[in-house]
Design a protein around this motif. Structure first.
Motif, short mmCIF file in Angstrom:
data_model
loop_
_atom_site.label_atom_id
_atom_site.label_comp_id
_atom_site.label_asym_id
_atom_site.label_seq_id
_atom_site.Cartn_x
_atom_site.Cartn_y
_atom_site.Cartn_z
N TRP A 26 98.98 42.35 58.60
CA TRP A 26 99.44 42.58 59.74
C TRP A 26 100.55 42.16 60.16
O TRP A 26 101.65 42.68 60.70
CB TRP A 26 98.25 42.29 61.02
CG TRP A 26 97.38 43.30 61.17
CD1 TRP A 26 95.98 43.21 60.77
CD2 TRP A 26 97.25 44.34 61.91
NE1 TRP A 26 95.06 44.49 61.19
CE2 TRP A 26 96.01 44.97 62.07
CE3 TRP A 26 98.45 44.88 62.75
CZ2 TRP A 26 96.05 46.24 62.67
CZ3 TRP A 26 98.00 46.09 63.52
CH2 TRP A 26 96.95 46.69 63.65
N LEU A 27 100.76 41.10 59.58
CA LEU A 27 102.17 40.51 59.87
C LEU A 27 103.27 41.52 59.27
O LEU A 27 104.30 41.52 59.73
CB LEU A 27 102.15 39.08 59.28
CG LEU A 27 103.75 38.53 59.27
CD1 LEU A 27 104.35 38.02 60.51
CD2 LEU A 27 103.58 37.09 58.45
N PHE A 29 103.04 44.62 58.54
CA PHE A 29 103.02 45.96 59.31
C PHE A 29 103.98 45.63 60.60
O PHE A 29 104.55 46.54 61.02
CB PHE A 29 101.55 46.18 59.84
CG PHE A 29 101.60 47.53 60.75
CD1 PHE A 29 101.95 48.95 60.37
CD2 PHE A 29 101.57 47.05 62.29
CE1 PHE A 29 101.85 49.77 61.47
CE2 PHE A 29 101.38 48.31 63.22
CZ PHE A 29 101.78 49.48 62.54
N ILE A 30 103.57 44.58 61.41
CA ILE A 30 104.71 44.29 62.57
C ILE A 30 105.93 43.91 62.24
O ILE A 30 107.04 44.70 62.94
CB ILE A 30 103.97 42.98 63.31
CG1 ILE A 30 102.57 43.21 63.78
CG2 ILE A 30 105.06 42.57 64.30
CD1 ILE A 30 101.69 42.12 64.30
N LEU A 31 106.36 43.50 61.43
CA LEU A 31 107.74 43.10 60.88
C LEU A 31 108.37 44.31 60.59
O LEU A 31 109.71 44.59 60.70
CB LEU A 31 107.96 42.07 59.76
CG LEU A 31 107.48 40.63 60.36
CD1 LEU A 31 107.67 39.52 59.12
CD2 LEU A 31 108.48 39.93 61.25
N ALA A 33 107.69 47.03 61.18
CA ALA A 33 107.66 48.34 62.42
C ALA A 33 108.94 48.26 63.17
O ALA A 33 109.35 49.12 63.89
CB ALA A 33 106.43 48.16 63.04
N LEU A 34 109.45 47.02 63.07
CA LEU A 34 110.57 46.67 64.03
C LEU A 34 111.75 46.84 63.08
O LEU A 34 112.01 47.04 61.98
CB LEU A 34 110.79 45.10 64.11
CG LEU A 34 109.40 44.48 65.27
CD1 LEU A 34 109.52 42.91 65.12
CD2 LEU A 34 109.67 45.16 66.66
N ALA A 39 113.45 41.94 63.85
CA ALA A 39 112.62 41.15 62.89
C ALA A 39 113.15 39.90 62.66
O ALA A 39 112.38 39.03 62.67
CB ALA A 39 112.23 41.92 61.61
#
Length: 307
Positions: A26-27, A29-31, A33-34, A39
């Motif tokens: 998830w980390l 994925f989040i990074l 996505a930015l 990021a």
């Protein structure tokens, strides 16, 4: 139920491993996505907060920096400032790994510079393979993969994570670039096979070696050192070449810099030869670290045996 008693409740280890893996995914994925700049701002903010409450590892980092000889810094305030940059850099290096392929695809310019790597080519042509020694500095994973992408036949001696999900994720990152992985257990015989095939073996030798290993000076202090490369050299006569991976700043710019092969004449006393050769390449790695001390893992308890 208070927090302390909650920690004593047994949890199946497989569930813990799975939870760690999903948090990591998830980390990532989040990074990713930015946008890159967003990021890095997010990661820097998180690291500054983490550093303020780091406690144990912050203290270990500052202590190690202050006790280096010759000094890396001269005052406790400078040591704490450098420690903060160490934490920040290693968080950013994780972002760099995630964004490297995307940045290279979108921009038509080189983000990795190879410096003096012709010495590796020359050594490989001798047909005895090459022992490449480095440390956990700069972004060693990017360096390992980039060397492989540039046509060097790379084998990496790597610790395997206890968590099998994280271990497989990291190994996929290496394997997609053509890197061959040699687990540390039984590594010497597999390294010998790779060298006999005329390939390069990378060993990261800056962390604490076995308690019964060779003691050597590192930043002016004695510590157990990894003597595997010395042992391999004496067995195979494969040249030992130190190298480093340095972040040069900017968006994602790194330099992979190779030194000249270690010059060593064995005396015939194996134990003494291993000790002297280990000190030679450890000294070269220290010189590389001193060029960019904020990019080395000062938070590792490197000198705990003689504390």
């Amino acid at each position: 139920m208070n927090l302390q008693s909650w920690r004593r409740v047994p949890v199946p280890i497989g569930l813990i491993f799975l939870a760690e893996y999903f948090v990591q995914r998830w980390l990532i994925f989040i990074l990713t996505a930015l946008p890159y700049d967003a990021a890095t701002v997010l990661v820097k903010g998180l690291v500054r907060f983490a550093f303020s409450i780091a406690g144990k590892y912050k203290n270990i980092t500052v202590e190690n920096i202050l006790q280096a000889r010759p000094p890396v810094v001269h005052t406790p305030a400078e040591a704490e400032e450098l420690a903060g940059r160490v934490f920040e850099y290693f968080a950013l290096s994780f972002v760099h790994m995630l964004y490297m392929d995307r940045i290279i695809h979108l921009k038509h310019k080189k983000h990795i510079r190879l410096e003096n790597t012709g010495v590796i080519d020359s050594a490989l042509k001798q047909g005895r393979g090459v022992i490449l020694v480095s440390g956990h500095l700069g972004n060693w994973e990017i360096g390992i993969n980039e060397l492989s992408k540039n046509g060097f036949p790379i084998n990496i001696v790597a610790f395997q994570y206890v968590n099998p999900y994280l271990n497989n994720m990291m190994n996929r990152f290496r394997l997609r670039c053509g890197v061959k992985i040699i687990p540390t257990k039984g590594a010497i015989s597999r390294c010998e096979e790779a060298l006999k095939r005329g390939e390069a073996v990378i060993m990261l030798i800056d962390q604490t070696g076995r308690d019964k290993g060779v003691d050597a000076k590192f930043f002016g202090r004695m510590a157990p050192a990894m003597w595997g490369p010395a042992n391999l050299h004496l067995k195979t006569n494969a040249p030992i070449i130190p190298y480093g991976v340095r972040f040069d700043g900017g968006k994602i710019h790194y330099t992979i810099s190779a030194k000249e092969p270690i010059q060593f004449q064995p005396s015939g006393n194996k134990d003494e030869d291993i000790k002297q050769l280990t000190q030679l390449y450890l000294t070269e790695i220290e010189k590389i670290i001193r060029q960019a001390p904020e990019q080395w893992i000062w938070f590792h308890r490197r000198w705990k045996k003689y504390k």
